[in-house]
Structure formats: C-alpha cells, structure tokens
Design a protein around this motif. Structure first.
Motif, mmCIF file in Angstrom:
data_model
loop_
_atom_site.group_PDB
_atom_site.id
_atom_site.type_symbol
_atom_site.label_atom_id
_atom_site.label_comp_id
_atom_site.label_asym_id
_atom_site.label_seq_id
_atom_site.Cartn_x
_atom_site.Cartn_y
_atom_site.Cartn_z
ATOM 1 N N ASP A 193 1.848 5.028 -5.138
ATOM 2 C CA ASP A 193 1.771 5.503 -3.941
ATOM 3 C C ASP A 193 1.112 4.361 -3.163
ATOM 4 O OD1 ASP A 193 -0.754 5.275 -5.026
ATOM 5 O OD2 ASP A 193 -1.406 7.085 -4.103
ATOM 6 N N GLN A 194 1.418 2.947 -3.404
ATOM 7 C CA GLN A 194 1.176 1.923 -2.737
ATOM 8 C C GLN A 194 2.002 0.887 -2.967
ATOM 9 O OE1 GLN A 194 -2.684 1.860 -4.824
ATOM 10 N NE2 GLN A 194 -2.001 0.291 -6.129
ATOM 11 N N PRO A 195 2.262 -0.092 -1.818
ATOM 12 C CA PRO A 195 3.355 -1.175 -2.014
ATOM 13 C C PRO A 195 2.947 -2.238 -3.157
ATOM 14 C CG PRO A 195 2.176 -1.370 -0.008
ATOM 15 C CD PRO A 195 1.623 -0.110 -0.655
ATOM 16 N N LEU A 196 3.919 -2.913 -3.805
ATOM 17 C CA LEU A 196 3.504 -4.084 -4.850
ATOM 18 C C LEU A 196 4.261 -5.254 -4.202
ATOM 19 C CD1 LEU A 196 3.964 -1.935 -8.027
ATOM 20 C CD2 LEU A 196 1.896 -1.923 -6.899
ATOM 21 N N GLY A 204 9.146 -7.673 4.247
ATOM 22 C CA GLY A 204 7.824 -7.364 3.913
ATOM 23 C C GLY A 204 7.457 -6.198 4.726
ATOM 24 N N GLU A 205 7.783 -6.122 5.958
ATOM 25 C CA GLU A 205 7.155 -4.706 6.627
ATOM 26 C C GLU A 205 8.078 -3.642 6.033
ATOM 27 O OE1 GLU A 205 8.871 -5.814 10.538
ATOM 28 O OE2 GLU A 205 7.261 -7.271 11.037
ATOM 29 N N TYR A 206 9.290 -3.701 5.444
ATOM 30 C CA TYR A 206 9.947 -2.716 4.971
ATOM 31 C C TYR A 206 9.125 -2.076 3.537
ATOM 32 C CZ TYR A 206 13.263 -0.450 1.673
ATOM 33 O OH TYR A 206 13.876 0.087 0.518
ATOM 34 N N ILE A 207 8.805 -3.079 2.803
ATOM 35 C CA ILE A 207 7.843 -2.766 1.743
ATOM 36 C C ILE A 207 6.620 -1.955 1.904
ATOM 37 C CG2 ILE A 207 6.846 -3.835 -0.516
ATOM 38 C CD1 ILE A 207 10.022 -3.895 -0.702
ATOM 39 N N GLU A 208 6.026 -2.601 2.886
ATOM 40 C CA GLU A 208 4.760 -2.231 3.452
ATOM 41 C C GLU A 208 4.973 -0.565 3.953
ATOM 42 O OE1 GLU A 208 0.579 -1.737 4.442
ATOM 43 O OE2 GLU A 208 1.647 -3.270 3.159
ATOM 44 N N ASN A 209 6.061 -0.546 4.499
ATOM 45 C CA ASN A 209 6.075 0.909 5.421
ATOM 46 C C ASN A 209 6.617 2.018 4.290
ATOM 47 O OD1 ASN A 209 5.220 -0.049 7.725
ATOM 48 N ND2 ASN A 209 7.179 -0.601 8.502
ATOM 49 N N ASN A 210 7.127 1.584 3.450
ATOM 50 C CA ASN A 210 7.901 2.475 2.407
ATOM 51 C C ASN A 210 7.345 2.646 1.035
ATOM 52 O OD1 ASN A 210 10.757 3.518 3.662
ATOM 53 N ND2 ASN A 210 10.566 1.341 4.253
ATOM 54 N N LYS A 211 6.216 1.537 0.937
ATOM 55 C CA LYS A 211 5.417 1.735 -0.616
ATOM 56 C C LYS A 211 6.507 1.347 -1.416
ATOM 57 C CE LYS A 211 1.584 4.371 1.345
ATOM 58 N NZ LYS A 211 1.789 4.145 2.645
ATOM 59 N N ARG A 212 7.143 0.436 -1.593
ATOM 60 C CA ARG A 212 7.996 -0.228 -2.437
ATOM 61 C C ARG A 212 7.408 -1.353 -3.151
ATOM 62 N NH1 ARG A 212 13.011 2.745 0.416
ATOM 63 N NH2 ARG A 212 12.465 4.902 -0.120
ATOM 64 N N ALA A 213 8.223 -1.970 -4.193
ATOM 65 C CA ALA A 213 7.801 -3.360 -4.620
ATOM 66 C C ALA A 213 8.920 -4.451 -4.217
ATOM 67 C CB ALA A 213 7.924 -3.122 -6.148
ATOM 68 N N ALA A 214 8.147 -5.366 -3.941
ATOM 69 C CA ALA A 214 9.014 -6.585 -3.691
ATOM 70 C C ALA A 214 8.572 -7.439 -4.812
ATOM 71 C CB ALA A 214 8.269 -7.581 -2.439
ATOM 72 N N VAL A 215 10.032 -7.897 -5.357
ATOM 73 C CA VAL A 215 9.963 -9.021 -6.491
ATOM 74 C C VAL A 215 10.176 -10.423 -6.231
ATOM 75 C CG1 VAL A 215 10.775 -9.478 -8.709
ATOM 76 C CG2 VAL A 215 10.748 -6.986 -7.956
ATOM 77 N N ILE A 216 9.244 -11.273 -6.352
ATOM 78 C CA ILE A 216 9.536 -12.510 -5.833
ATOM 79 C C ILE A 216 9.404 -13.575 -7.057
ATOM 80 C CG2 ILE A 216 7.169 -12.844 -5.052
ATOM 81 C CD1 ILE A 216 8.016 -14.819 -2.886
ATOM 82 N N PHE A 217 10.151 -14.667 -7.061
ATOM 83 C CA PHE A 217 10.077 -15.668 -8.355
ATOM 84 C C PHE A 217 9.751 -16.749 -7.243
ATOM 85 C CE2 PHE A 217 13.704 -12.903 -9.928
ATOM 86 C CZ PHE A 217 12.875 -12.423 -10.888
ATOM 87 N N LYS A 243 0.973 -11.551 4.291
ATOM 88 C CA LYS A 243 0.851 -11.303 5.491
ATOM 89 C C LYS A 243 1.317 -10.040 6.095
ATOM 90 C CE LYS A 243 1.285 -13.325 10.447
ATOM 91 N NZ LYS A 243 1.612 -14.485 11.101
ATOM 92 N N LYS A 244 2.736 -9.746 5.560
ATOM 93 C CA LYS A 244 3.394 -8.679 6.031
ATOM 94 C C LYS A 244 3.238 -7.089 5.122
ATOM 95 C CE LYS A 244 5.066 -10.160 9.545
ATOM 96 N NZ LYS A 244 4.951 -9.573 10.957
ATOM 97 N N ILE A 245 2.537 -7.546 3.767
ATOM 98 C CA ILE A 245 2.135 -6.296 2.992
ATOM 99 C C ILE A 245 0.720 -6.388 2.655
ATOM 100 C CG2 ILE A 245 3.159 -5.116 1.105
ATOM 101 C CD1 ILE A 245 5.392 -7.156 0.869
ATOM 102 N N PRO A 246 -0.163 -6.161 3.896
ATOM 103 C CA PRO A 246 -1.355 -6.272 3.372
ATOM 104 C C PRO A 246 -2.139 -5.387 2.482
ATOM 105 C CG PRO A 246 -1.008 -5.256 5.716
ATOM 106 C CD PRO A 246 0.146 -5.775 4.929
ATOM 107 N N LYS A 281 -5.729 -6.502 -6.351
ATOM 108 C CA LYS A 281 -5.620 -6.207 -5.001
ATOM 109 C C LYS A 281 -5.686 -7.046 -4.011
ATOM 110 C CE LYS A 281 -7.583 -2.300 -2.067
ATOM 111 N NZ LYS A 281 -8.473 -1.133 -1.910
ATOM 112 N N LEU A 282 -4.528 -7.319 -3.174
ATOM 113 C CA LEU A 282 -4.551 -8.397 -2.348
ATOM 114 C C LEU A 282 -5.633 -8.488 -1.261
ATOM 115 C CD1 LEU A 282 -2.850 -10.714 -0.769
ATOM 116 C CD2 LEU A 282 -1.713 -9.100 0.534
#
Length: 245
Positions: free
Chosen positions: A73-76, A143-156, A180-183, A221-222
């Motif tokens: 229930d939280q963004p990753l 990032g805003e999409y991930i924050e608002n929808n509580k999904r997971a952003a994967v970055i290499f 910055k965008k997924i606080p 936790k960021l």
C-alpha cells in the motif's frame, strides 16, 4: 561440446520465445483495450512467467531471496544492478504484487511483440538517453504516477548493462528525480548475479546452465535520509557487496 549444445538449445529457445511473444501480444491488446488495467497486468505477469520458462530450455534456473515483508500500500523504488535483459522478467514476476514499472530506452518501445506493447501501455516510461530535455520531464511524470498509484518504479542506475558482471558506477540523476517525485517511497535494493552469463558468447548461441540469483536487501524508507547523495552511495555499496562476477 558445451558450445555445440548451446547452439542447439538456443535454436529451440529462440523459436519458443518468439512464439510466446507472438501469442501474448493479442492477449495483451484484448486485456488492455477491453478488460482494463488489472486484466492487462495479469496478462503481463503471465508473460514474464512464460518467458522465464522459455529460458529453462537453456538450463537456466532462478533464485529470488527476499526475507523482508514489503507492504503493497505504498510506492516503491526498486534499485538494482543491470547485467542483461534477463534481469527484467524475474523482477516483474517475483515483485508482481507491487506492480513494477520500468524506465526504458525509447528504442524498446517499438518492434518487439508483447514487450514493446507493455512498455507503451503498462505504465512504464520510455526515454531518449541522449536527450535530457525529453528524459528528465518524462521521469518526473513517471515518478508522479508511481507516487499517486502506489506502484513500484524499477531503475538500473548504472545506465547500461555490465557485460562481465562487474558493477558500473551509478549515474545519479534518475535516482535524484525519483527521490524528489516519490517522497513516500520505500527503497528496495536488489543485487543480481549471473544474468550476464546468458550472453557470454554474444547473442547466439546463448549461455546455458546458468543460475540467475536475485537478492533483496533491507528496504529503506526514503524519508529517513536527508542527504540523498549519502543514500545513493549506501545503495551502491549495498548492492555491489552481493555481486559476485
């Protein structure tokens, strides 16, 4: 002898893999356009499962070690080293309940059945790595999409894959934008081993008998880190500590 066997198994794998992509492409289209996001996501999850089964033809095995309970229930922000395209399916499959989305180069957004369709329509972002004026706003919106929808952003953060398994230095800009965008994000570091061996001979034949291992490190936790550069260094050290080329 091993390389001769690799030629035979790679030929079989290529046929089965391309057939899998071709079958799932219309399934994805139907799910996305008729049934909606949840159905499309399930079709993509199944695609990753079958892509992994395709690699079993090459003798590939997968291990995913995650001793931590990560809330859904939280963004990753999933941060991992990058060794090959074979990093992607196990992350998507084993982390599927978190709805992983990727930052990918724009070239992957066309020409690949199933894969390109999901990148364009499944919530991931396609960027031009040579054009920061396009890439940075796109990552910000992602990032805003991930924050608002509580999904997971994967970055290499290495930017490009390591061809010999040795980790490359992190490029920090993409991470800084996501921070910055997924606080409210939880950072999930993952170390990946041995997927580079899938391409140790090049694209053909492929490596056989590999054991791809993914290790999840303690989530962070960021908001607990005021100094984001310190956090990036911590992530780079943590991920690198479990990479064994």
């Amino acid at each position: 002898m091993q390389k001769l066997i690799a030629f035979i198994l790679t030929s079989i794998y290529a046929v089965v893999f391309l057939l899998t992509l071709a079958i799932f492409h219309p399934i994805q289209w139907f799910c996305f356009n008729v049934l909606g996001y949840q159905a499309h996501k399930k079709s993509v999850d199944l695609l990753q499962f079958f892509i992994m089964r395709c690699t079993n033809i090459l003798g590939t095995r997968y291990s995913f070690h995650n001793p931590y309970k990560i809330a859904t229930d939280q963004p990753l922000i999933i941060v991992a080293n990058h060794q090959s395209m074979y990093d992607i399916s196990p992350i998507m499959w084993y982390m599927r309940k978190h709805h992983p989305k990727f930052i990918s180069k724009k070239e992957l957004g066309k020409g690949i059945p199933s894969v390109s369709y999901n990148l364009r329509h499944g919530g991931s972002v396609l960027i031009d790595r040579k054009n920061p004026r396009q890439a940075l706003p796109a990552i910000m919106k992602f990032g805003e999409y991930i924050e608002n929808n509580k999904r997971a952003a994967v970055i290499f953060p290495e930017g490009t894959r390591s061809k010999d398994g040795h980790p490359k230095p992190f490029q920090t800009k993409g991470l800084e934008v996501l921070f910055k965008k997924i606080p409210s994000a939880i950072i999930v570091p993952i170390s990946i081993n041995n997927s580079w061996k899938m391409l140790k001979y090049g694209k053909f034949p492929m490596g056989i008998g590999n054991h791809i291992k993914l290790t999840v490190h303690e989530p962070i936790k960021l908001s607990n880190f005021e100094d984001k550069q310190e956090l990036i260094k911590h992530l780079e050290t943590t991920i690198g500590s479990s990479i064994n080329p």
